[in-house]
Design a protein around this motif. Structure first.
Motif, PDB file in Angstrom:
ATOM      1  N   UNK A  85       0.828  -1.207   0.000  1.00  0.00           N
ATOM      2  CA  UNK A  85       0.000   0.000   0.000  1.00  0.00           C
ATOM      3  C   UNK A  85       0.869   1.267   0.000  1.00  0.00           C
ATOM      4  N   UNK A  87       2.044   4.081   1.556  1.00  0.00           N
ATOM      5  CA  UNK A  87       3.243   4.442   2.334  1.00  0.00           C
ATOM      6  C   UNK A  87       4.398   3.454   2.137  1.00  0.00           C
ATOM      7  N   UNK A 124      -2.029  -2.504   3.625  1.00  0.00           N
ATOM      8  CA  UNK A 124      -1.460  -1.843   4.820  1.00  0.00           C
ATOM      9  C   UNK A 124      -1.599  -2.649   6.117  1.00  0.00           C
ATOM     10  N   UNK A 125      -0.475  -2.841   6.785  1.00  0.00           N
ATOM     11  CA  UNK A 125      -0.437  -3.629   8.024  1.00  0.00           C
ATOM     12  C   UNK A 125      -0.192  -2.759   9.264  1.00  0.00           C
ATOM     13  N   UNK A 126      -0.529  -1.475   9.188  1.00  0.00           N
ATOM     14  CA  UNK A 126      -0.367  -0.567  10.330  1.00  0.00           C
ATOM     15  C   UNK A 126       1.085  -0.489  10.786  1.00  0.00           C
ATOM     16  N   UNK A 127       1.953  -0.382   9.790  1.00  0.00           N
ATOM     17  CA  UNK A 127       3.378  -0.320  10.088  1.00  0.00           C
ATOM     18  C   UNK A 127       4.048   0.674   9.142  1.00  0.00           C
ATOM     19  N   UNK A 128       3.287   1.664   8.706  1.00  0.00           N
ATOM     20  CA  UNK A 128       3.721   2.545   7.614  1.00  0.00           C
ATOM     21  C   UNK A 128       4.883   3.448   8.002  1.00  0.00           C
TER      22      UNK A 128
ATOM     23  N   UNK B  83      -7.653  -1.078  13.281  1.00  0.00           N
ATOM     24  CA  UNK B  83      -6.742  -0.169  12.551  1.00  0.00           C
ATOM     25  C   UNK B  83      -6.190  -0.697  11.216  1.00  0.00           C
ATOM     26  N   UNK B  84      -6.838  -0.311  10.135  1.00  0.00           N
ATOM     27  CA  UNK B  84      -6.397  -0.749   8.801  1.00  0.00           C
ATOM     28  C   UNK B  84      -6.391   0.360   7.780  1.00  0.00           C
ATOM     29  N   UNK B  85      -6.683   1.578   8.184  1.00  0.00           N
ATOM     30  CA  UNK B  85      -6.699   2.686   7.228  1.00  0.00           C
ATOM     31  C   UNK B  85      -5.267   2.973   6.788  1.00  0.00           C
ATOM     32  N   UNK B  86      -4.970   2.849   5.488  1.00  0.00           N
ATOM     33  CA  UNK B  86      -3.576   3.047   5.071  1.00  0.00           C
ATOM     34  C   UNK B  86      -2.987   4.373   5.573  1.00  0.00           C
ATOM     35  N   UNK B  88      -2.094   4.695   8.811  1.00  0.00           N
ATOM     36  CA  UNK B  88      -2.453   4.850  10.220  1.00  0.00           C
ATOM     37  C   UNK B  88      -1.847   3.726  11.067  1.00  0.00           C
ATOM     38  N   UNK B  89      -1.094   4.097  12.098  1.00  0.00           N
ATOM     39  CA  UNK B  89      -0.480   3.066  12.955  1.00  0.00           C
ATOM     40  C   UNK B  89      -0.379   3.524  14.394  1.00  0.00           C
ATOM     41  N   UNK B  92      -1.951   0.848  17.038  1.00  0.00           N
ATOM     42  CA  UNK B  92      -1.003  -0.245  17.265  1.00  0.00           C
ATOM     43  C   UNK B  92       0.012   0.141  18.344  1.00  0.00           C
ATOM     44  N   UNK B 123      -7.420  -6.283  14.750  1.00  0.00           N
ATOM     45  CA  UNK B 123      -7.203  -6.872  13.423  1.00  0.00           C
ATOM     46  C   UNK B 123      -6.294  -8.095  13.561  1.00  0.00           C
TER      47      UNK B 123
END
Ligand code: FMN
Ligand code: SF4
Ligand code: FES
Lengths: 157, 424
Positions: A85, A87, A124-128, B83-86, B88-89, B92, B123
């Motif tokens: 994705x 980022x 996206x895996x929330x690690x951007x 939390x899966x919105x590109x 966004x972290x 987490x 998630x």
């Protein structure tokens, strides 16, 4: 012989179902349990889960096909998932995918002939903030470059 | 700036109950259970001006207030940790570093609506986060903060950790509830709203991780201190996740109303590698992109982002420098939405795939003259015509990329190639 849970998994099944106000709510954790025990969720596993959950197999089938983490087919021992994705793409995710393809000699969606690695692209895996990154089974590997990803694959047994 | 949400994360072993308690943890829960009725609590949170941090920005106290008090049905609270919105972290980070703040906030939310069963829907990919939360829930239960007769108050509350299995749409609250009911994560038509007809048809409140983690501080320090921070319509602090071409990516806690340009240039160190800024998406991939020349005077709050033609959303700030091909960026996001559409309504299912295909062919040098207007028309047909706001979330960014960078798209079509970058 038809598939069924081991004694240990049956005990775990009862515990899981007991946690929820309604049995249906336990569908995902029960499918995770089945996937762990049977390796993947093929037609027989789906029939079995439908039986113990007391719902039509069609409903379980619908659930299994809906979620990316539930597999209807066997996959490699190490499931390499490259985040593609935006980022991660801005940080060079495509170079990571290319390096893995070259090293393993497979395309995205394929498994190595020895059954060791499956390569997927995921969202996206929330690690951007630590991109580019991959997930291998339960583990995140962040801030990658081509060299590091090679070293990570070398270490996987 | 005072840290409210990130106050604990740098402490060693911040995820343990011992450290959380030593830093004042669970005092808010004690206060609520011993001194406040649910009505008083709801009034306090209304007075704080707290708005939901999951993306929609709905006032939290007001949402709680919609739950019927006299319903004979069970009531539920769900902490939305999907939390899966590109881009966004932030959730987490809280899950992994400060799980007890989320748990304490979730119990407070449950008490406010007199619920005795709460869930955390996390998630599925966040396996480590789930193990941290599981451990923290066990610790909290063993210390008497969960379960029967919490702190001898007579109030009971159980908290169940539930893992999703990979589907962006399960972050949308009604999709989440369908998933938690054991089915596909298909959103439901609203109204009726979850406050009256939620999980298994029972009154349900869904709150975001960051929203819930704000509650202990507000209860301890009082609404008056919280409203003192921020702007007229945006109170308190907000977490922003910063990614892309930026020198110091990461999660930042910012007072609402902070100048956006200053934030990017000073707090985050500016664009990486001395390059120039081209565009920035301020609120996660669902939100319209802003051009670099549109940032003057923009502040980081709901109303200012809206006035600038975008939205604060989840606070996922994606920075793109001058070498970024906007056709490729738009295609990437369109591909995300095409992949994640749940397929229930045809404008969304068909439209997302169509937009992706057209962006793709433009990117690959096969674009046709009418393609941009075609995408704008598909996007327009999705807007407002779908069951859930996913449709708008897919349509808005596609249209914004074209409108804001039209000349670049035209050039890409005319020259049949990218004239901006060699690749991303
Ligand atoms: C497509 C879509 C995806 C969403 N994903 C999330 C998510 O991952 N996490 C979240 O908290 N809210 C997400 N939301 C917002 C939820 O629907 C809901 O508004 C929110 O969880 C309510 O909590 P809040 O009031 O505390 O913000 C999403 C909404 C949409 C339309
Ligand atoms: S708008 Fe899209 S994601 Fe939402 S219900 Fe319709 S098809 Fe599903
Ligand atoms: S885009 Fe890869 S982790 Fe978010």
């Amino acid at each position: 012989m038809a598939l069924e849970f081991s004694q240990a998994s049956l005990k775990r099944f009862d515990e899981i179902v007991g946690r929820y106000p309604k049995k249906e709510a336990a569908m995902l954790p029960v499918l995770y349990l089945a996937q762990k025990e049977f390796g993947y969720l093929g037609a027989e596993a789906i029939e079995y889960v439908a039986g113990i959950m007391g719902v039509p197999a069609a409903r379980v089938y619908g659930v299994v096909t809906f979620y990316t983490m539930l597999n209807m087919k066997p996959i490699g021992r190490h499931h390499i998932q490259v985040c593609r994705t935006l980022p991660c793409a801005l940080a060079g995710a495509e170079r990571i995918t290319a390096a893995i393809k070259a090293k393993l000699g497979i395309q995205v969606g394929e498994t190595t002939p020895d059954g060791k690695f499956t390569l997927s692209e995921v969202e996206c895996l929330a690690s951007c903030g630590t991109a580019p990154m991959i997930q291998v089974n339960d583990e995140y590997y962040e801030n990658l470059n081509e060299q590091r990803v090679g070293e990570i694959l070398d270490k996987l047994k | 700036m005072e840290k409210i949400l990130l106050r604990n994360i740098d402490a060693p072993d911040s995820r343990t109950l011992a450290v959380y308690r030593a830093r004042g943890g669970y005092r808010a829960l004690e206060k609520v259970l011993s001194e406040m009725t649910p009505e008083r609590l709801i009034d306090e949170i209304k007075a704080s001006g707290l708005r939901g941090r999951g993306g929609a920005g709905f006032p939290t106290g007001m949402k709680w207030g919609f739950v019927p008090k006299d319903s004979p049905k069970p009531k539920y609270v769900v902490c939305n940790a999907d939390e899966s919105e590109p881009g966004t972290f932030k959730d987490r980070l809280l899950i992994e570093k400060d799980p007890h703040a989320i748990i304490e906030g979730t119990i407070i939310s449950a008490y406010a609506i007199r619920s005795h069963t709460a869930f955390v829907y996390i998630r599925g990919e966040l396996v480590f986060g789930a193990s941290v939360l599981e451990r923290a829930i066990e610790e909290a239960a063993a210390a008497g903060f969960l379960g029967k007769n919490i702190l001898n108050s007579g109030y009971d509350c159980d908290l169940i950790l539930h893992r999703g299995a990979g589907a962006y749409i399960c972050g949308e609250e009604t999709g989440l509830l369908s998933s938690l009911e054991g089915g596909k994560g298909w959103p439901k038509v609203k109204p009726p709203f979850p406050a009256t007809h939620g999980l298994f048809g029972c009154p349900t409140v869904v709150n975001n991780v960051e929203t819930l983690a704000s509650l202990p501080w507000i209860v301890n320090e009082g609404a008056a201190r919280y409203v003192a921070i921020g702007t007229e319509k945006s109170k308190g602090t907000k977490l922003f996740s910063v990614s892309g071409h930026i020198k110091r990516p990461g999660v930042y806690e910012v007072d609402m109303g902070y100048p956006f340009k200053k934030f990017l240039e000073e707090d985050c160190g500016g664009v990486a590698n001395g390059k120039k800024l081209k565009g920035v998406i301020p609120g996660g991939a669902s939100m319209p992109v802003l051009r670099a020349d549109e940032l003057d005077g923009v502040t980081m709050d709901y109303e200012s982002f809206q006035a600038a033609g975008t939205l604060l959303g989840s606070g996922g700030v994606i920075v793109m420098d001058e070498t970024t091909c906007m056709v490729r960026a738009a295609w990437n996001i369109a591909r995300f939405f095409a992949h994640e559409s749940c397929g229930q309504c045809s404008p969304c299912r068909e439209g997302c795939h169509w937009m992706e295909k057209i962006f793709q062919r433009i990117e690959q040098g096969e674009g046709k003259p009418g393609d941009l207007d075609l995408i704008l028309s598909v996007s327009g047909n999705i807007m407002g015509n779908t069951i859930c706001p996913f449709g708008d979330a897919a349509a808005m960014p596609a249209a914004a990329f074209i409108k804001k960078f039209r000349a670049e798209f035209d050039r890409h079509i005319a020259e049949k190639r990218c004239t901006v970058s060699a690749g991303q």
